[in-house]
Design a protein around this motif. Sequence first.
Motif, PDB file in Angstrom:
ATOM      1  N   GLY A   1      -4.486 -20.373   7.343  1.00 15.48           N
ATOM      2  CA  GLY A   1      -3.231 -19.635   7.507  1.00 15.48           C
ATOM      3  C   GLY A   1      -2.972 -18.693   6.352  1.00 15.48           C
ATOM      4  N   VAL A   2      -3.241 -19.176   5.135  1.00 14.63           N
ATOM      5  CA  VAL A   2      -3.063 -18.318   3.957  1.00 14.63           C
ATOM      6  C   VAL A   2      -4.053 -17.157   4.002  1.00 14.63           C
ATOM      7  CG1 VAL A   2      -3.262 -18.234   1.432  1.00 14.63           C
ATOM      8  CG2 VAL A   2      -2.108 -20.156   2.535  1.00 14.63           C
ATOM      9  N   ALA A   3      -5.304 -17.458   4.364  1.00 16.08           N
ATOM     10  CA  ALA A   3      -6.327 -16.404   4.420  1.00 16.08           C
ATOM     11  C   ALA A   3      -5.978 -15.349   5.467  1.00 16.08           C
ATOM     12  CB  ALA A   3      -7.699 -17.004   4.714  1.00 16.08           C
ATOM     13  N   GLY A   4      -5.430 -15.786   6.582  1.00 21.19           N
ATOM     14  CA  GLY A   4      -5.100 -14.842   7.651  1.00 21.19           C
ATOM     15  C   GLY A   4      -3.939 -13.931   7.330  1.00 21.19           C
ATOM     16  N   THR A   5      -3.068 -14.350   6.418  1.00 21.08           N
ATOM     17  CA  THR A   5      -1.898 -13.532   6.091  1.00 21.08           C
ATOM     18  C   THR A   5      -1.932 -12.963   4.685  1.00 21.08           C
ATOM     19  OG1 THR A   5      -0.671 -15.499   5.375  1.00 21.08           O
ATOM     20  CG2 THR A   5      -0.419 -14.825   7.679  1.00 21.08           C
TER      21      THR A   5
ATOM     22  N   GLU B   1      -6.019 -29.454   5.718  1.00 24.17           N
ATOM     23  CA  GLU B   1      -6.247 -28.526   4.620  1.00 24.17           C
ATOM     24  C   GLU B   1      -6.926 -27.247   5.119  1.00 24.17           C
ATOM     25  OE1 GLU B   1      -7.452 -29.062  -0.026  1.00 24.17           O
ATOM     26  OE2 GLU B   1      -8.573 -30.216   1.452  1.00 24.17           O
ATOM     27  N   TYR B   2      -7.844 -27.392   6.069  1.00 21.30           N
ATOM     28  CA  TYR B   2      -8.493 -26.213   6.651  1.00 21.30           C
ATOM     29  C   TYR B   2      -7.457 -25.331   7.335  1.00 21.30           C
ATOM     30  CZ  TYR B   2     -11.272 -23.399   9.871  1.00 21.30           C
ATOM     31  OH  TYR B   2     -11.803 -22.358  10.579  1.00 21.30           O
TER      32      TYR B   2
ATOM     33  N   THR C   1      -2.367 -10.714   1.506  1.00 24.50           N
ATOM     34  CA  THR C   1      -2.295  -9.269   1.296  1.00 24.50           C
ATOM     35  C   THR C   1      -2.949  -8.847  -0.021  1.00 24.50           C
ATOM     36  OG1 THR C   1      -0.099  -9.533   0.318  1.00 24.50           O
ATOM     37  CG2 THR C   1      -0.194  -8.946   2.648  1.00 24.50           C
ATOM     38  N   HIS C   2      -3.157  -9.798  -0.932  1.00 19.34           N
ATOM     39  CA  HIS C   2      -3.761  -9.484  -2.228  1.00 19.34           C
ATOM     40  C   HIS C   2      -4.980 -10.365  -2.464  1.00 19.34           C
ATOM     41  CE1 HIS C   2       0.414  -8.080  -2.694  1.00 19.34           C
ATOM     42  NE2 HIS C   2      -0.191  -7.075  -3.308  1.00 19.34           N
ATOM     43  N   ARG C   3      -5.917  -9.830  -3.232  1.00 18.31           N
ATOM     44  CA  ARG C   3      -7.176 -10.520  -3.475  1.00 18.31           C
ATOM     45  C   ARG C   3      -6.978 -11.862  -4.165  1.00 18.31           C
ATOM     46  NH1 ARG C   3     -12.276  -7.321  -5.636  1.00 18.31           N
ATOM     47  NH2 ARG C   3     -12.006  -6.467  -3.573  1.00 18.31           N
ATOM     48  N   HIS C   4      -6.035 -11.957  -5.072  1.00 16.36           N
ATOM     49  CA  HIS C   4      -5.838 -13.226  -5.800  1.00 16.36           C
ATOM     50  C   HIS C   4      -5.419 -14.346  -4.852  1.00 16.36           C
ATOM     51  CE1 HIS C   4      -1.383 -13.365  -5.863  1.00 16.36           C
ATOM     52  NE2 HIS C   4      -1.471 -12.045  -5.877  1.00 16.36           N
ATOM     53  N   GLU C   5      -4.746 -14.002  -3.744  1.00 13.42           N
ATOM     54  CA  GLU C   5      -4.374 -15.030  -2.769  1.00 13.42           C
ATOM     55  C   GLU C   5      -5.612 -15.643  -2.123  1.00 13.42           C
ATOM     56  OE1 GLU C   5      -0.630 -13.929  -0.354  1.00 13.42           O
ATOM     57  OE2 GLU C   5      -1.475 -12.009  -1.040  1.00 13.42           O
ATOM     58  N   LEU C   6      -6.610 -14.821  -1.863  1.00 11.67           N
ATOM     59  CA  LEU C   6      -7.855 -15.326  -1.268  1.00 11.67           C
ATOM     60  C   LEU C   6      -8.682 -16.080  -2.306  1.00 11.67           C
ATOM     61  CD1 LEU C   6      -8.913 -12.305   0.964  1.00 11.67           C
ATOM     62  CD2 LEU C   6      -7.792 -14.424   1.662  1.00 11.67           C
ATOM     63  N   GLU C   7      -8.722 -15.574  -3.525  1.00  7.34           N
ATOM     64  CA  GLU C   7      -9.512 -16.237  -4.568  1.00  7.34           C
ATOM     65  C   GLU C   7      -8.985 -17.633  -4.874  1.00  7.34           C
ATOM     66  OE1 GLU C   7      -9.263 -13.271  -7.615  1.00  7.34           O
ATOM     67  OE2 GLU C   7     -11.035 -12.201  -6.880  1.00  7.34           O
ATOM     68  N   GLU C   8      -7.663 -17.812  -4.805  1.00  6.91           N
ATOM     69  CA  GLU C   8      -7.058 -19.121  -5.088  1.00  6.91           C
ATOM     70  C   GLU C   8      -7.475 -20.185  -4.065  1.00  6.91           C
ATOM     71  OE1 GLU C   8      -2.881 -18.325  -5.169  1.00  6.91           O
ATOM     72  OE2 GLU C   8      -2.982 -17.313  -7.113  1.00  6.91           O
ATOM     73  N   LEU C   9      -7.881 -19.782  -2.885  1.00 13.90           N
ATOM     74  CA  LEU C   9      -8.294 -20.737  -1.850  1.00 13.90           C
ATOM     75  C   LEU C   9      -9.615 -21.420  -2.191  1.00 13.90           C
ATOM     76  CD1 LEU C   9      -7.480 -18.629   1.330  1.00 13.90           C
ATOM     77  CD2 LEU C   9      -6.123 -20.494   0.349  1.00 13.90           C
ATOM     78  N   PHE C  10     -10.393 -20.848  -3.107  1.00 14.65           N
ATOM     79  CA  PHE C  10     -11.741 -21.340  -3.380  1.00 14.65           C
ATOM     80  C   PHE C  10     -11.924 -21.857  -4.805  1.00 14.65           C
ATOM     81  CE2 PHE C  10     -11.934 -18.349   0.097  1.00 14.65           C
ATOM     82  CZ  PHE C  10     -12.689 -19.040   1.020  1.00 14.65           C
TER      83      PHE C  10
ATOM     84  N   MET D   1     -12.267 -16.318   5.836  1.00 12.82           N
ATOM     85  CA  MET D   1     -12.227 -17.248   6.972  1.00 12.82           C
ATOM     86  C   MET D   1     -13.633 -17.806   7.253  1.00 12.82           C
ATOM     87  SD  MET D   1      -9.094 -17.479   8.034  1.00 12.82           S
ATOM     88  CE  MET D   1      -9.016 -17.863   9.743  1.00 12.82           C
ATOM     89  N   ARG D   2     -14.659 -16.959   7.158  1.00 10.43           N
ATOM     90  CA  ARG D   2     -16.034 -17.427   7.393  1.00 10.43           C
ATOM     91  C   ARG D   2     -16.435 -18.455   6.337  1.00 10.43           C
ATOM     92  NH1 ARG D   2     -16.716 -11.929   8.791  1.00 10.43           N
ATOM     93  NH2 ARG D   2     -17.423 -11.438   6.684  1.00 10.43           N
ATOM     94  N   ALA D   3     -16.061 -18.203   5.078  1.00 14.24           N
ATOM     95  CA  ALA D   3     -16.389 -19.154   4.011  1.00 14.24           C
ATOM     96  C   ALA D   3     -15.636 -20.465   4.218  1.00 14.24           C
ATOM     97  CB  ALA D   3     -16.053 -18.550   2.646  1.00 14.24           C
ATOM     98  N   LEU D   4     -14.383 -20.399   4.657  1.00 14.14           N
ATOM     99  CA  LEU D   4     -13.631 -21.623   4.936  1.00 14.14           C
ATOM    100  C   LEU D   4     -14.253 -22.397   6.097  1.00 14.14           C
ATOM    101  CD1 LEU D   4      -9.933 -20.426   4.515  1.00 14.14           C
ATOM    102  CD2 LEU D   4     -11.196 -22.011   3.043  1.00 14.14           C
ATOM    103  N   ASP D   5     -14.744 -21.684   7.096  1.00 17.39           N
ATOM    104  CA  ASP D   5     -15.438 -22.337   8.217  1.00 17.39           C
ATOM    105  C   ASP D   5     -16.638 -23.135   7.717  1.00 17.39           C
ATOM    106  OD1 ASP D   5     -13.642 -21.197   9.992  1.00 17.39           O
ATOM    107  OD2 ASP D   5     -14.992 -19.588  10.620  1.00 17.39           O
TER     108      ASP D   5
END
Length: 141
Positions: free
Chosen positions: A48-52, A42-43, A54-63, A26-30
Motif C-alpha cells: 500500500g505504501v509502495a503504491g501511493t 506486512e506485505y 510520491t518520494h523516493r525515500h518512502e520507497l527506500e524505507e520499505l527495504f 512492488m516487484r521487489a516486495l513480491d
Amino acid sequence: MSEDAGRVPAEPPDLRVGHEERAAAMRALDTHFEAGRLDVTEYGERSGVAGTATHRHELEELFTDLPAPHPEFSPAAGPPAVPEKAPDRHPLGHRHTAMALLPLLAVIGIVLLVVVGGQPAGLAFFPIVFLLAGRFGPRRF
C-alpha cells in the motif's frame, strides 16, 4: 586533489517517483513475500505504501530491514524534453477563412434574390448552400 572530486553528489531524498519506480518496488516486495520474508499483513501494508509513494525515500524505507533485491531506481534525469511545435496545418490560414465565408455570401445572395428581386425560385438554391457549407465549412480533425 581532494577526495570529493571524483564522487557524484547523492540525489535528494525527497526526489519524486513515478509509475516505473513504484512498480519496481512492488516487484521487489513480491520477491520478498514469495521467499517468506514478509507475512500477508506486512506485505499488504508495504504494498500500500509502495503504491501511493510520491518520494523516493518512502520507497527506500520499505527495504531497510530486507536483504536484496531492492528496487533499482534510475538516476535522476534532466528536465523532460519539450516537444517541438507542430507545424501549422493550414499555412494559408487566410485562404481557409475566406472559403468558410462562401456559404454566408451565398445565403446573402439568395435572400437578396428572393426579397429584392421578387424571385421565389431563388429558394431552390438553399440546398446548394448547405452543400457548400459542408464542403468549405470548418473542419473537426
